[in-house]
Structures are given as C-alpha cells and as structure tokens.
Design an enzyme around this catalytic site. Sequence first.
Site, PDB file in Angstrom:
ATOM      1  N   ASP A 155     -39.298   0.134 -89.821  1.00 37.23           N
ATOM      2  CA  ASP A 155     -39.164  -0.310 -91.214  1.00 37.23           C
ATOM      3  C   ASP A 155     -40.540  -0.512 -91.817  1.00 37.23           C
ATOM      4  O   ASP A 155     -40.805  -0.173 -92.960  1.00 37.23           O
ATOM      5  CB  ASP A 155     -38.427  -1.659 -91.287  1.00 37.23           C
ATOM      6  CG  ASP A 155     -36.939  -1.477 -91.121  1.00 37.23           C
ATOM      7  OD1 ASP A 155     -36.521  -0.328 -90.863  1.00 37.23           O
ATOM      8  OD2 ASP A 155     -36.208  -2.482 -91.235  1.00 37.23           O
ATOM      9  N   GLU A 187     -43.384   0.877 -91.005  1.00 35.98           N
ATOM     10  CA  GLU A 187     -44.083   2.133 -91.304  1.00 35.98           C
ATOM     11  C   GLU A 187     -43.508   2.788 -92.561  1.00 35.98           C
ATOM     12  O   GLU A 187     -44.242   3.315 -93.397  1.00 35.98           O
ATOM     13  CB  GLU A 187     -43.989   3.080 -90.103  1.00 35.98           C
ATOM     14  CG  GLU A 187     -44.868   2.606 -88.955  1.00 35.98           C
ATOM     15  CD  GLU A 187     -44.581   3.320 -87.647  1.00 35.98           C
ATOM     16  OE1 GLU A 187     -45.510   3.490 -86.866  1.00 35.98           O
ATOM     17  OE2 GLU A 187     -43.406   3.693 -87.403  1.00 35.98           O
ATOM     18  N   GLU A 238      -9.791  16.220 -91.007  1.00 36.02           N
ATOM     19  CA  GLU A 238     -10.939  15.297 -91.067  1.00 36.02           C
ATOM     20  C   GLU A 238     -10.446  13.891 -91.400  1.00 36.02           C
ATOM     21  O   GLU A 238      -9.307  13.729 -91.861  1.00 36.02           O
ATOM     22  CB  GLU A 238     -11.937  15.786 -92.123  1.00 36.02           C
ATOM     23  CG  GLU A 238     -11.374  15.723 -93.521  1.00 36.02           C
ATOM     24  CD  GLU A 238     -12.063  16.647 -94.511  1.00 36.02           C
ATOM     25  OE1 GLU A 238     -12.476  17.761 -94.128  1.00 36.02           O
ATOM     26  OE2 GLU A 238     -12.162  16.251 -95.686  1.00 36.02           O
ATOM     27  N   LYS A 251      -9.540  10.425 -93.149  1.00 38.42           N
ATOM     28  CA  LYS A 251      -9.271   9.983 -94.524  1.00 38.42           C
ATOM     29  C   LYS A 251     -10.002   8.641 -94.656  1.00 38.42           C
ATOM     30  O   LYS A 251      -9.549   7.616 -94.145  1.00 38.42           O
ATOM     31  CB  LYS A 251      -7.771   9.828 -94.757  1.00 38.42           C
ATOM     32  CG  LYS A 251      -7.438   9.472 -96.184  1.00 38.42           C
ATOM     33  CD  LYS A 251      -5.937   9.607 -96.442  1.00 38.42           C
ATOM     34  CE  LYS A 251      -5.607   9.378 -97.896  1.00 38.42           C
ATOM     35  NZ  LYS A 251      -6.065   8.110 -98.442  1.00 38.42           N
ATOM     36  N   ASP A 290     -11.447   5.237 -95.822  1.00 38.93           N
ATOM     37  CA  ASP A 290     -10.786   4.178 -96.570  1.00 38.93           C
ATOM     38  C   ASP A 290     -11.821   3.437 -97.414  1.00 38.93           C
ATOM     39  O   ASP A 290     -12.392   2.431 -96.998  1.00 38.93           O
ATOM     40  CB  ASP A 290     -10.112   3.213 -95.581  1.00 38.93           C
ATOM     41  CG  ASP A 290      -9.035   2.403 -96.256  1.00 38.93           C
ATOM     42  OD1 ASP A 290      -8.762   2.639 -97.446  1.00 38.93           O
ATOM     43  OD2 ASP A 290      -8.467   1.521 -95.588  1.00 38.93           O
ATOM     44  N   GLU A 323     -16.255   9.702-100.723  1.00 38.04           N
ATOM     45  CA  GLU A 323     -15.757   8.336-100.628  1.00 38.04           C
ATOM     46  C   GLU A 323     -16.910   7.394-100.291  1.00 38.04           C
ATOM     47  O   GLU A 323     -17.673   7.655 -99.360  1.00 38.04           O
ATOM     48  CB  GLU A 323     -14.728   8.301 -99.478  1.00 38.04           C
ATOM     49  CG  GLU A 323     -13.731   7.214 -99.556  1.00 38.04           C
ATOM     50  CD  GLU A 323     -12.532   7.567-100.449  1.00 38.04           C
ATOM     51  OE1 GLU A 323     -12.516   8.658-101.072  1.00 38.04           O
ATOM     52  OE2 GLU A 323     -11.625   6.726-100.526  1.00 38.04           O
ATOM     53  N   TYR A 344     -16.772  15.153 -99.047  1.00 35.20           N
ATOM     54  CA  TYR A 344     -15.848  16.040 -98.335  1.00 35.20           C
ATOM     55  C   TYR A 344     -15.274  17.184 -99.167  1.00 35.20           C
ATOM     56  O   TYR A 344     -14.405  17.911 -98.710  1.00 35.20           O
ATOM     57  CB  TYR A 344     -14.691  15.233 -97.731  1.00 35.20           C
ATOM     58  CG  TYR A 344     -14.100  14.208 -98.692  1.00 35.20           C
ATOM     59  CD1 TYR A 344     -13.399  14.606 -99.826  1.00 35.20           C
ATOM     60  CD2 TYR A 344     -14.251  12.845 -98.445  1.00 35.20           C
ATOM     61  CE1 TYR A 344     -12.871  13.676-100.698  1.00 35.20           C
ATOM     62  CE2 TYR A 344     -13.726  11.911 -99.319  1.00 35.20           C
ATOM     63  CZ  TYR A 344     -13.038  12.332-100.440  1.00 35.20           C
ATOM     64  OH  TYR A 344     -12.517  11.413-101.312  1.00 35.20           O
ATOM     65  N   LYS A 397      -6.365  20.049 -94.305  1.00 37.66           N
ATOM     66  CA  LYS A 397      -6.628  20.996 -95.389  1.00 37.66           C
ATOM     67  C   LYS A 397      -6.543  22.419 -94.851  1.00 37.66           C
ATOM     68  O   LYS A 397      -7.056  22.691 -93.755  1.00 37.66           O
ATOM     69  CB  LYS A 397      -8.035  20.766 -95.960  1.00 37.66           C
ATOM     70  CG  LYS A 397      -8.219  19.377 -96.557  1.00 37.66           C
ATOM     71  CD  LYS A 397      -9.645  19.112 -96.994  1.00 37.66           C
ATOM     72  CE  LYS A 397      -9.761  17.714 -97.588  1.00 37.66           C
ATOM     73  NZ  LYS A 397     -11.122  17.278 -97.846  1.00 37.66           N
ATOM     74  N   LYS A 413      -0.922   9.631 -93.058  1.00 36.74           N
ATOM     75  CA  LYS A 413      -1.270   8.207 -93.124  1.00 36.74           C
ATOM     76  C   LYS A 413      -0.955   7.509 -91.800  1.00 36.74           C
ATOM     77  O   LYS A 413       0.150   7.641 -91.271  1.00 36.74           O
ATOM     78  CB  LYS A 413      -0.467   7.535 -94.247  1.00 36.74           C
ATOM     79  CG  LYS A 413      -0.761   8.107 -95.616  1.00 36.74           C
ATOM     80  CD  LYS A 413      -1.944   7.442 -96.258  1.00 36.74           C
ATOM     81  CE  LYS A 413      -1.540   6.131 -96.869  1.00 36.74           C
ATOM     82  NZ  LYS A 413      -2.626   5.540 -97.638  1.00 36.74           N
ATOM     83  N   CYS A 449      -8.305 -36.965 -98.351  1.00 38.62           N
ATOM     84  CA  CYS A 449      -8.207 -36.374 -97.013  1.00 38.62           C
ATOM     85  C   CYS A 449      -6.763 -36.472 -96.504  1.00 38.62           C
ATOM     86  O   CYS A 449      -6.182 -37.567 -96.507  1.00 38.62           O
ATOM     87  CB  CYS A 449      -9.152 -37.095 -96.061  1.00 38.62           C
ATOM     88  SG  CYS A 449      -8.995 -36.537 -94.358  1.00 38.62           S
ATOM     89  N   CYS A 475      -7.072 -39.150 -93.466  1.00 42.34           N
ATOM     90  CA  CYS A 475      -7.484 -40.553 -93.599  1.00 42.34           C
ATOM     91  C   CYS A 475      -7.421 -41.064 -95.040  1.00 42.34           C
ATOM     92  O   CYS A 475      -7.757 -42.210 -95.302  1.00 42.34           O
ATOM     93  CB  CYS A 475      -8.885 -40.745 -93.041  1.00 42.34           C
ATOM     94  SG  CYS A 475     -10.143 -39.991 -94.081  1.00 42.34           S
ATOM     95  N   CYS A 518     -14.222 -34.233 -96.495  1.00 41.19           N
ATOM     96  CA  CYS A 518     -13.953 -35.641 -96.313  1.00 41.19           C
ATOM     97  C   CYS A 518     -15.223 -36.213 -95.701  1.00 41.19           C
ATOM     98  O   CYS A 518     -15.620 -35.818 -94.609  1.00 41.19           O
ATOM     99  CB  CYS A 518     -12.764 -35.820 -95.353  1.00 41.19           C
ATOM    100  SG  CYS A 518     -12.644 -37.497 -94.732  1.00 41.19           S
ATOM    101  N   CYS A 567     -13.178 -40.704 -90.069  1.00 37.80           N
ATOM    102  CA  CYS A 567     -11.931 -39.931 -90.257  1.00 37.80           C
ATOM    103  C   CYS A 567     -11.458 -39.450 -88.884  1.00 37.80           C
ATOM    104  O   CYS A 567     -12.224 -38.816 -88.147  1.00 37.80           O
ATOM    105  CB  CYS A 567     -12.208 -38.738 -91.164  1.00 37.80           C
ATOM    106  SG  CYS A 567     -10.868 -37.534 -91.183  1.00 37.80           S
TER     107      CYS A 567
HETATM  108  S1  IVH Z   1      -9.587  15.501-100.353  1.00 35.81           S
HETATM  109  C1  IVH Z   1      -8.086  17.775-103.970  1.00 35.81           C
HETATM  110  N1  IVH Z   1     -10.546  14.400 -98.195  1.00 35.81           N
HETATM  111  O1  IVH Z   1      -7.871  10.032-100.362  1.00 35.81           O
HETATM  112  C2  IVH Z   1      -8.368  17.059-102.725  1.00 35.81           C
HETATM  113  N2  IVH Z   1      -9.659  12.969 -99.864  1.00 35.81           N
HETATM  114  O2  IVH Z   1      -5.062  10.642-102.288  1.00 35.81           O
HETATM  115  C3  IVH Z   1      -9.218  15.879-102.902  1.00 35.81           C
HETATM  116  N3  IVH Z   1      -9.878  10.574 -99.329  1.00 35.81           N
HETATM  117  O3  IVH Z   1      -8.319  10.351-103.793  1.00 35.81           O
HETATM  118  C4  IVH Z   1      -9.129  14.866-101.870  1.00 35.81           C
HETATM  119  N4  IVH Z   1     -10.883  10.834 -97.388  1.00 35.81           N
HETATM  120  O4  IVH Z   1     -10.193   9.283-102.467  1.00 35.81           O
HETATM  121  C5  IVH Z   1      -9.951  14.186 -99.381  1.00 35.81           C
HETATM  122  N5  IVH Z   1     -11.488  13.573 -96.239  1.00 35.81           N
HETATM  123  C6  IVH Z   1     -10.913  13.362 -97.421  1.00 35.81           C
HETATM  124  C7  IVH Z   1     -10.648  12.058 -97.886  1.00 35.81           C
HETATM  125  C8  IVH Z   1     -10.004  11.907 -99.125  1.00 35.81           C
HETATM  126  C9  IVH Z   1     -10.425   9.951 -98.262  1.00 35.81           C
HETATM  127  C10 IVH Z   1      -9.241   9.875-100.457  1.00 35.81           C
HETATM  128  C11 IVH Z   1      -9.643  10.379-101.797  1.00 35.81           C
HETATM  129  C12 IVH Z   1      -8.373  10.794-102.480  1.00 35.81           C
HETATM  130  C13 IVH Z   1      -7.314  10.131-101.643  1.00 35.81           C
HETATM  131  C14 IVH Z   1      -6.087  11.019-101.525  1.00 35.81           C
END
Ligand code: IVH
Length: 692
Positions: free
Chosen positions: A50, A52, A130, A132, A134, A191, A243, A315, A339, A433, A436, A451, A456
Amino acid sequence: MYTKAEISSLQTLTKSFIEHPKTIELNPLRKLLKFHEYQYYVLAQPLISDYEYDTLYQQLVKLETASPHLIVSDSPTQRVGNSLNNSFETVAHLVPMLSLENSYNAEDLNDFDRKAREGALLEEITYCVEPKFDGASISLVYENDLLIRACTRGDGVAGEDITQNIKQIRSIPLSIPLSDYGIQQMEIRGEVIMSKQSFANFNEKLKANQMAVLANPRNAAAGSLRMKDPKEVAERNLDAFIYHISYFTLTQGASTPQILKTHSGSLELLWNMGFRSPQKEKKLISNIQGVIDFCTQFEMERDTLPYEIDGLVIKINDFDLQEKLGMTSHHPRWAIAYKFKARQATTILENVEFQVGRTGAVTPVAKLKAVAIGGVTVSSISMHNEEYIREKDLRLGDTVIIERAGDVIPQIVQSIPSLRNGSEAIIHFPTTCPICDYTLEKEETEAVWRCNNPVCSAQIVERMIHFVSKDAMDIKSFGDANIRKFYEMELLKNIPQIYNLNFEIIGKLEGFGKKSVDNLKTAIEASKTQPLYRLIYALGIRFVGETTAKTIAANIHHILDLENLSEEQLQSFEDVGVKVAKSIHQYFHDAKNIALIKELASLGLNMIQTNTTAVDGNLSGLNFLFTGTLTQLKRSEAEAMVEGRGGHIVSGVSSKLNYLVVGEDAGSKLEKAKKIASIKIISESDFVELIN
Ligand code: IVH
C-alpha cells in the site's frame, strides 16, 4: 490482460520509480498505477505494498498539480470526486435492461431447453453457465476508450446517472482499449457487489458507531450506489462483475471481432479489456443434463465463494442462436436464471424481549414464530437497538421477511405492511430497565439505551457469566445456568463471592453430587493463578477484548499500575486507540472498581504479570498473527507456543507484524498482508517447523 513480458517490465519500472521518484514521467506513471490497480482490484494479486502504491500515487498528484492542463479524465486521480457532486439525473439506456426468467428445478430447466431446441431446430445446445451475482445491476457506457456514463437499472428503460459513484469502484476501469478491437462505443451490464468480508467489516463499523447494521451485502451494495457523497462510496470497498455486452458500434471500416461470436468469447473480451468478468467462474456445458448437474453441485458449494450469489445464469453460448430465438416483452428466450433455494423466509413477529447486557445496554430481541431457513430453525433475532425497529417500521404481529445470508447471522430484512390487518401494535421501547426499573439513558452519540444502575441484577449476572467464561477466568463447570441459579438463591451476589461459595448448601442442591462440587472447587481454585491478561479481560472493561487485555498486561507489572497511567500513556500501547484508552482510564478511576480488584487480590487472585520481560525464546521480539482455520493445532495452542517462545500475538495486520500464519479459508487478513512486503506469510506446517 497483461502479458508476462509486460508484467515483468512494469515491475522493473515500478522498482526504479520507487527508488528514483524524480525520474518519473506522467504517462508511464499513470500506466503503472493502472497496472497495480488491476493487479489489486481485479486479480486480487497485489505486487506492491500500500505504501509503495501511495508513493507512486502521490507523485502523480504532484506532477498533475504542477501541470493541470495535462490531467486526463482516465487518470487514476480522477476517480476521487468532489464531495456531493452526484446528479442522479435520469438517462435512457442504449438498450433496455431486461430481467431474466427464473427457474427453480430440473423440470424448469428441461422446459427451457426443450423450447430453445424447438425454436433453434437443434438436437443439443451449448450453454454458458455463470454465477448470478447478488448485488445491484449497473449499465456502463464507454466511448472512444473512456468510461462516459454509469447508470442504475431504473425501470429498465432509463436509470439514474451514478457515474461519480461507480468511479469509486476500482475494479471498473476508467478507460479500456476499445479501439484495439475496432469498437467505438460499447454499453455493458454487470452487478455491483460487496464481498462477505467487506460486508462484515462494514457492519462492524456501523456497530462500533452504534448505528443500525444492514441486513445483507445486496442491500449494502444497492444503498451505496445512491450515496450523495462519492467519498463514502469509496470507503465501502465495492466490487463489480461485468457479464454482458448489450450494445456496441464499430469504428469506421472495422468489422465485428471474431471473439464476439459467443457469450463465452464476450466474457473473455471483457476480461482482456481489464474488467472483472466471470471469465474463470463461467462453465461451458454441451447439454441441459450437464447444466442441471452443475447447478445442483454449485448450489451445495455456494457458501465457499467470498461473495453472495443467489443462483446461476444459464445462457445460450452462440450469439447467432441467441438472435434467432430473440425475446419476449420481458425476458430473453436465450437465457434463464436458476435460483437457489431461498435463505429468506416470512414469519410473524410475535413478541419483543428486552435483554440487558453486562454493560447495561438494552437490546430488543424479536421473538418469531419458528421458521426454517437453509436448514436452521430461527425463532429469535436481535434487533440491535430502537433505531432498527423504527427504521424498518416493525410492529408486533407483523409478517416479516427474515434472511440468513451465508455465514451472516439472521436479520429481519423488512416487514410486509400490505399484510397488516389492523391488529398490529407499535413496539414501545421501555423507558425503564425491564429488570431493575432504573430510568434508561441514551448518550447523544449512541443508538443504544442503557441502564446505568450499577446494581442492576441483570448486569451483575451477565458480568459474572463473562467473568467465569472460557476466554476470561475459564472456570469450567460453572456455566450460565448455575450462575443464574446461585444468584437467584442468593448464594452468589457478586464476583468476589465466586471465591467464597457455600459448598455445603450447593452440595445439597439437586444435580450437585460430590464430584461436580469437587470439580467446581478445583476450577475456582485454579482460576486464581490465571495469567493477568485473563483477569483484565474478565473485568469486562468496555472495548477491552482479549487481545487488548494481553497488550495491556504485557505493558504493566501489577494490575493497579493502571491507576497511574494517563490516557496518553495508554494510547502508546499497540492497538489502543482514543476510545479504548478513555474507557480503561475511566475504569481505573472508579473507586468501586478499585475496591473490587483489591478484594479479589485479598482472595488470592493473581494480579501480577509474570513474564513482563519477554521470554527469551527463539521468537523473541517477533509479532505473529494467525488467520483462517488451523488443522494441526488449536488456535489457542499455537498462540501459547508463540508466547512461550518470547513472541507476541497482535490483533491486526500492520507493518509491525512479522509472521502471518495462514490456515484454511483465510480471508481479508491474508489479502492485506500480501500488500506489506515485510510480512512473512507462512503455512501452518511452516509455523510448526519454525517453532521447532
Ligand atoms: S444477464 C439480458 N448475468 O440478475 C440478460 N444477469 O433478472 C441480462 N444478474 O437484472 C442479465 N448475475 O441484475 C445476467 N451473470 C449474470 C447475472 C445477472 C446477476 C442479475 C441482473 C439481472 C437479474 C436477472
């Protein structure tokens, strides 16, 4: 992104610049800083400390200040925004941001595949799978190699301009080599996430400042994007995965790069341009059964990732095929989200109990209708303080969404007001409290009601429970239940009485045979010779944890030496800051506390630091820290080995640390240590070898 040869020449350059800062020129210096940002933030493999990095950065600031006309918008210095300069104007996306259709099981996935195969007239389809992520979705636009805009999702058609905040995320490059690929403008999607570690650190900070903690990393990331002050965003340590390329235009005469024939190719391109795309996380699978197997396996391993994901995205890999299938008005037909089983559940907030801790802090605890989330039954959740209840507008009888995210303790995410039937009641925080009846007080800077009654009974009991606990005086065979029972029976009214128990009466109690009485007697007696730091910790001084107690003990001879130390002197101890010093000083200037310590001394407890002069062992003068899970030794054993050989255990990674011993699943400490060249990072086996 960088070839081996480039890395090696950039490192040579770094070295020579650090040694001779005056010889640096603007452009190579910027290139160097970008390279090190990439190593640190995208690859998590820093090559310099850090310090450097800061040296180089400060040199750049100096050069740019001297020649402001040479400042370019993608200079590393240009991430820093002026305070409060966010506009949040609404801007249209170049291409609408669609969401994905959800699937939850093999049947849904087979359905999706069947429809896709029918539409494509194919026997089998290759999918790219890949994580998803969060977090909060974002859209970025780059033009002529520069990041020109970043937006939130908004309603999908238009979002809010959050460019200044996005620039605080160091894994998002300010410029990329678009022109090398014949691309003029490109819109990409991704994301913003907060890693589990950053989330835990962030909540720790909130807690330390007595503020309401956040329920999960997703809320933390989403909330960060709309902060008014970009500097605050910078402090939150956000990250971003990119992505999807939603749109691009070519420079005149250029043709679409070959790599943009498939989704996996686009992830590779994004990676090569310097983004953190799920290049390593993605998996190409040639049929749906393979996808299903992968999803099932991945779900079991989700907790091993350093960030939260709520599923996988499947995909179709081939772009021509994607185009052929097109989309419905809401979703692309070429992708679907799988999901994972929710770690959220809804339940009823039935009651609130107010618990009084050993410092007098009153914590509201939600009593919930029991519900299972991710294999654990939850019926009770801490609500931290009154603000937490008010902010979330929680009422008795409310239906609430609760969540257990990864290794994070359960939280109430929100109530669902639309399900109220009118019978719900406001939660009244007590003014006195609950134990007490003493009037509760709240300091201006704090969120907790306390308290402050020194007698107490709840606090007395909690303090005794802490005193005998494992990391404190370690009086085995005592336990919370016995302390409570003895207290109620008036056999135990305060800490000194632990050493004056009436064993005749105890021996006659149900469940107390001769053996358990003997065990208790031995354990109490043994605690008298515990090392001094345990006593300091056991006293329950605010903000004094085990490590601080060790530091204090190592700096004194007799515990009452602390009566004579000023706050400034206390602050000179390692890891003791203003707040801790103040608290220690206050404790030792309270006559009641001094009387307690003197009474314990008269009962025969050790008050002396037995090895004030460090043991002259082979680790003399060296500082150690353990991180991750050790597999051969217990953490406490390993620490004792260090101390027995004259070494010190420190509480955090700093330049004072000599050795970081890394066990399994090490996290942020390891990352931090990697950036300080002087720290030796060793494995548990190396450690065992070293001490022998
Ligand atoms: S693709 C047209 N890839 O999940 C395709 N979405 O309802 C665009 N998300 O709104 C989405 N990881 O915010 C894609 N590897 C991923 C993702 C991803 C998270 C979210 C994204 C999207 C929601 C899907």
